[in-house]
Design an enzyme around this catalytic site. Structure first.
Site, short mmCIF file in Angstrom:
data_model
loop_
_atom_site.label_atom_id
_atom_site.label_comp_id
_atom_site.label_asym_id
_atom_site.label_seq_id
_atom_site.Cartn_x
_atom_site.Cartn_y
_atom_site.Cartn_z
N HIS A 1 62.29 31.00 28.91
CA HIS A 1 61.85 31.91 29.96
C HIS A 1 62.08 33.36 29.53
O HIS A 1 63.21 33.79 29.33
CB HIS A 1 62.58 31.64 31.27
CG HIS A 1 62.10 32.52 32.38
ND1 HIS A 1 61.01 32.21 33.16
CD2 HIS A 1 62.53 33.74 32.79
CE1 HIS A 1 60.81 33.19 34.03
NE2 HIS A 1 61.71 34.14 33.83
N HIS B 1 56.61 34.86 33.92
CA HIS B 1 57.01 34.22 32.65
C HIS B 1 55.95 34.66 31.66
O HIS B 1 54.75 34.40 31.89
CB HIS B 1 57.02 32.69 32.85
CG HIS B 1 57.43 31.88 31.66
ND1 HIS B 1 58.40 30.88 31.73
CD2 HIS B 1 57.01 31.90 30.37
CE1 HIS B 1 58.54 30.33 30.53
NE2 HIS B 1 57.70 30.93 29.69
N GLY C 1 49.25 43.34 37.52
CA GLY C 1 48.65 42.18 38.18
C GLY C 1 49.27 40.86 37.74
O GLY C 1 48.63 39.81 37.88
N ASN D 1 49.31 40.39 31.26
CA ASN D 1 49.57 41.27 32.40
C ASN D 1 51.08 41.46 32.53
O ASN D 1 51.85 40.52 32.35
CB ASN D 1 49.01 40.64 33.68
CG ASN D 1 47.49 40.49 33.63
OD1 ASN D 1 46.81 41.35 33.09
ND2 ASN D 1 46.99 39.40 34.16
N HIS E 1 53.07 35.35 29.39
CA HIS E 1 51.95 34.52 28.98
C HIS E 1 50.80 35.39 28.51
O HIS E 1 50.58 36.48 29.03
CB HIS E 1 51.49 33.60 30.12
CG HIS E 1 51.17 34.31 31.40
ND1 HIS E 1 52.14 34.74 32.26
CD2 HIS E 1 49.99 34.66 31.96
CE1 HIS E 1 51.57 35.33 33.30
NE2 HIS E 1 50.26 35.30 33.14
N CYS F 1 58.04 27.44 33.58
CA CYS F 1 59.20 26.66 33.12
C CYS F 1 59.06 25.21 33.59
O CYS F 1 59.40 24.28 32.86
CB CYS F 1 60.51 27.28 33.61
SG CYS F 1 61.03 28.73 32.65
#
Ligand code: 5GP
Ligand code: ZN
Length: 107
Positions: free
Chosen positions: A44, A93, A88, A82, A95, A5
């Site tokens: 987010h 956030h 892991g 992940n 991705h 963010c």
């Protein structure tokens, strides 16, 4: 505010590959391959487990546009997300990692 963010807000600088109103693609700070790019939604969302199908609907063509811009279409690439502790996930956030620019066989 989470690290990604802060990147969206411009508080932490990033090397942007592609951006639109909803998504941002930037170089990973600690690359695990010749090409290592992170793609995030600007809002987010904690992880893939929470993301709405509406966001994914738009994120899919955005990721494809990033891989085209990186010229990965012919040779291929790896797309990873992940999720949570066992997955892991370090940054909470959503991705996707795009890895490529070399053979990833055995990695
Ligand atoms: P995860 O383990 O959560 O799936 O991946 C987090 C990724 O974010 C890691 O590959 C890490 O190198 C990257 N990363 C963490 N902090 C930063 C940052 O401040 N800038 C950039 N560009 N990448 C980051
Ligand atoms: Zn965030």
């Amino acid at each position: 505010m989470c690290i990604f963010c802060k990147i969206v807000e411009g508080v932490i600088p990033n090397k942007t590959i592609l951006e639109n109103d909803e998504f941002l693609a930037f170089e990973d700070i600690n690359p695990q391959a010749n090409v290592h790019v992170i793609v995030i939604p600007k809002v987010h969302v904690e992880s893939f487990a929470e993301v709405s199908s509406d966001t994914m609907k738009n994120m899919t063509p955005f990721i494809q546009e990033v891989t085209e811009k990186l010229s990965l279409e012919t040779q291929g690439y790896r797309l990873i997300t992940n999720i949570g502790k066992d997955g892991g996930q370090e940054v909470p956030h959503l991705h996707f990692h795009i890895l490529g620019g070399q053979s990833l066989r055995g990695l």
